[in-house]
Design an enzyme around this catalytic site. Structure first.
Site, PDB file in Angstrom:
ATOM      1  N   ARG A   4      51.458  48.133  40.077  1.00  0.00           N
ATOM      2  CA  ARG A   4      50.286  47.900  39.235  1.00  0.00           C
ATOM      3  C   ARG A   4      49.036  47.899  40.113  1.00  0.00           C
ATOM      4  O   ARG A   4      49.050  47.326  41.204  1.00  0.00           O
ATOM      5  CB  ARG A   4      50.411  46.548  38.537  1.00  0.00           C
ATOM      6  CG  ARG A   4      51.235  46.601  37.293  1.00  0.00           C
ATOM      7  CD  ARG A   4      51.505  45.237  36.719  1.00  0.00           C
ATOM      8  NE  ARG A   4      50.339  44.365  36.618  1.00  0.00           N
ATOM      9  CZ  ARG A   4      50.359  43.189  36.004  1.00  0.00           C
ATOM     10  NH1 ARG A   4      51.468  42.749  35.444  1.00  0.00           N
ATOM     11  NH2 ARG A   4      49.277  42.442  35.952  1.00  0.00           N
TER      12      ARG A   4
ATOM     13  N   ARG B 252      42.655  37.442  41.530  1.00  0.00           N
ATOM     14  CA  ARG B 252      43.406  36.969  40.351  1.00  0.00           C
ATOM     15  C   ARG B 252      43.860  35.528  40.540  1.00  0.00           C
ATOM     16  O   ARG B 252      43.840  34.734  39.598  1.00  0.00           O
ATOM     17  CB  ARG B 252      44.612  37.880  40.100  1.00  0.00           C
ATOM     18  CG  ARG B 252      44.205  39.233  39.548  1.00  0.00           C
ATOM     19  CD  ARG B 252      45.327  40.229  39.643  1.00  0.00           C
ATOM     20  NE  ARG B 252      46.404  39.961  38.716  1.00  0.00           N
ATOM     21  CZ  ARG B 252      47.661  40.361  38.906  1.00  0.00           C
ATOM     22  NH1 ARG B 252      47.992  41.011  40.008  1.00  0.00           N
ATOM     23  NH2 ARG B 252      48.578  40.100  38.019  1.00  0.00           N
TER      24      ARG B 252
ATOM     25  N   ARG C 141      43.971  32.208  28.541  1.00  0.00           N
ATOM     26  CA  ARG C 141      43.742  32.137  29.991  1.00  0.00           C
ATOM     27  C   ARG C 141      42.470  31.383  30.314  1.00  0.00           C
ATOM     28  O   ARG C 141      42.156  31.201  31.484  1.00  0.00           O
ATOM     29  CB  ARG C 141      43.617  33.551  30.546  1.00  0.00           C
ATOM     30  CG  ARG C 141      44.838  34.038  31.336  1.00  0.00           C
ATOM     31  CD  ARG C 141      44.557  35.476  31.690  1.00  0.00           C
ATOM     32  NE  ARG C 141      45.303  35.995  32.781  1.00  0.00           N
ATOM     33  CZ  ARG C 141      46.373  36.778  32.660  1.00  0.00           C
ATOM     34  NH1 ARG C 141      46.867  37.033  31.488  1.00  0.00           N
ATOM     35  NH2 ARG C 141      46.953  37.282  33.722  1.00  0.00           N
TER      36      ARG C 141
ATOM     37  N   LYS D 205      56.457  34.563  34.180  1.00  0.00           N
ATOM     38  CA  LYS D 205      56.404  34.287  32.741  1.00  0.00           C
ATOM     39  C   LYS D 205      56.708  35.537  31.910  1.00  0.00           C
ATOM     40  O   LYS D 205      57.350  35.443  30.867  1.00  0.00           O
ATOM     41  CB  LYS D 205      55.084  33.630  32.324  1.00  0.00           C
ATOM     42  CG  LYS D 205      53.844  34.374  32.733  1.00  0.00           C
ATOM     43  CD  LYS D 205      52.610  33.515  32.551  1.00  0.00           C
ATOM     44  CE  LYS D 205      51.341  34.335  32.766  1.00  0.00           C
ATOM     45  NZ  LYS D 205      51.300  35.146  34.032  1.00  0.00           N
TER      46      LYS D 205
ATOM     47  N   ARG E  78      56.135  43.590  43.852  1.00  0.00           N
ATOM     48  CA  ARG E  78      56.503  43.904  42.459  1.00  0.00           C
ATOM     49  C   ARG E  78      56.313  45.389  42.172  1.00  0.00           C
ATOM     50  O   ARG E  78      55.309  45.982  42.539  1.00  0.00           O
ATOM     51  CB  ARG E  78      55.638  43.079  41.509  1.00  0.00           C
ATOM     52  CG  ARG E  78      55.877  43.412  40.043  1.00  0.00           C
ATOM     53  CD  ARG E  78      55.418  42.324  39.127  1.00  0.00           C
ATOM     54  NE  ARG E  78      53.966  42.220  39.038  1.00  0.00           N
ATOM     55  CZ  ARG E  78      53.348  41.335  38.271  1.00  0.00           C
ATOM     56  NH1 ARG E  78      54.056  40.467  37.561  1.00  0.00           N
ATOM     57  NH2 ARG E  78      52.033  41.282  38.229  1.00  0.00           N
TER      58      ARG E  78
HETATM   59  P1  AMP Z   1      48.760  40.185  33.203  1.00  0.00           P
HETATM   60  O1  AMP Z   1      49.642  41.363  32.989  1.00  0.00           O
HETATM   61  O2  AMP Z   1      49.001  39.084  32.212  1.00  0.00           O
HETATM   62  O3  AMP Z   1      48.768  39.702  34.637  1.00  0.00           O
HETATM   63  O4  AMP Z   1      47.261  40.686  32.911  1.00  0.00           O
HETATM   64  C1  AMP Z   1      46.687  41.734  33.653  1.00  0.00           C
HETATM   65  C2  AMP Z   1      45.176  41.693  33.515  1.00  0.00           C
HETATM   66  O5  AMP Z   1      44.801  41.867  32.144  1.00  0.00           O
HETATM   67  C3  AMP Z   1      44.504  40.385  33.916  1.00  0.00           C
HETATM   68  O6  AMP Z   1      44.295  40.287  35.320  1.00  0.00           O
HETATM   69  C4  AMP Z   1      43.195  40.486  33.147  1.00  0.00           C
HETATM   70  O7  AMP Z   1      42.290  41.395  33.737  1.00  0.00           O
HETATM   71  C5  AMP Z   1      43.658  41.084  31.826  1.00  0.00           C
HETATM   72  N1  AMP Z   1      44.070  40.020  30.880  1.00  0.00           N
HETATM   73  C6  AMP Z   1      45.322  39.775  30.403  1.00  0.00           C
HETATM   74  N2  AMP Z   1      45.323  38.734  29.582  1.00  0.00           N
HETATM   75  C7  AMP Z   1      44.051  38.277  29.529  1.00  0.00           C
HETATM   76  C8  AMP Z   1      43.409  37.194  28.871  1.00  0.00           C
HETATM   77  N3  AMP Z   1      44.102  36.347  28.094  1.00  0.00           N
HETATM   78  N4  AMP Z   1      42.085  37.041  29.054  1.00  0.00           N
HETATM   79  C9  AMP Z   1      41.370  37.885  29.815  1.00  0.00           C
HETATM   80  N5  AMP Z   1      41.908  38.916  30.481  1.00  0.00           N
HETATM   81  C10 AMP Z   1      43.235  39.120  30.353  1.00  0.00           C
END
Ligand code: AMP
Length: 218
Positions: A165, A176, A94, A19, A132
């Site tokens: 990451r 996750r 989320r 995404k 990744r």
């Molecule tokens: P992402 O890059 O979208 O995979 O986000 C990385 C991490 O940021 C996630 O595993 C969460 O720890 C935190 N995070 C990102 N977006 C959210 C959200 N909407 N709600 C809570 N935690 C978030």
């Protein structure tokens, strides 16, 4: 190519569903803000802010940052002048409370136009996350097998060093995916009920997925 797009879109999907890659490309083509809560949090971590310090523990453990923290961050971002008319939200909401908070903060005139769900089987997600790599300088996303750079470890776009990451390490990936299943997947039914959900088979090449996304935007 310039793209006319639906005004307020949410991109939903498990980690590794693609995404972020699609949101970045579409937002650039449609000249709308790409609002990635993950990117915003990583910027806070890198800057060493109080929010970044609070979020880092949750992120590294593969857990979600508390709803009130994230909601406040997103509400402030979508109130900024460049985000008045249109945006793509990537990685938010989320959880159900986040989705409800978003609805409360959008007036009828500024309601969501579309929610796109990126569907990918879990074993494929695991392989995507494990390989990744992100450029530490320009943020470009690569994959050691599926989308390698010409020089291993160095970004083709800017020559920056590639990093993994911390939450793409195997210890955090399982958590996750579990968080996605238990807390985020219920949003599919929520948005289906609101007649906003469109699903894309995202277990295909990024270019094929992008073409399908463009069709949804029409
Ligand atoms: P992402 O890059 O979208 O995979 O986000 C990385 C991490 O940021 C996630 O595993 C969460 O720890 C935190 N995070 C990102 N977006 C959210 C959200 N909407 N709600 C809570 N935690 C978030």
């Amino acid at each position: 190519m310039a793209v006319t797009m639906k005004s307020r879109c949410v991109f939903l999907g498990a980690p590794g569903a693609g995404k972020g890659t699609q949101a970045k490309k579409l937002a650039a083509a449609g000249s709308v803000p790409h609002i990635s809560t993950g990117d915003m949090l990583r910027a806070q971590v890198a800057a060493g802010t109080t929010l970044g310090r609070q979020a880092k523990g949750c992120m590294d453990a593969g857990q979600l940052v508390p709803d009130d923290v994230i909601v406040a961050m997103v509400v402030a971002r979508i109130a900024e002048p460049d985000a008045r008319a249109a945006w793509i939200l990537d990685g938010f909401p989320r959880t159900l409370p986040q989705a409800e908070a978003l609805d409360r903060n959008l007036s009828r005139a500024s309601a969501l136009s579309l929610v796109v769900s990126f569907a990918v089987p879990e074993p494929v997600l695991v392989g995507r996350l494990a390989g990744r790599r992100t450029c530490g300088k320009c943020g470009a996303i690569w994959h050691v097998q599926n989308h390698p750079t010409r020089r291993p470890g160095l970004c083709d776009a800017c020559g920056g060093e590639l990093v993994q990451r911390s939450d793409d390490r195997p210890e955090a990936v399982g958590k996750r995916l579990e968080v996605y299943r238990s807390q985020t997947a219920p949003l599919l039914a929520y948005y289906r009920d609101h007649r906003l959900l469109r699903e894309i088979d995202a277990d295909r090449s990024p270019d094929v997925v992008y073409q399908e996304l463009l069709k949804l935007m029409q």
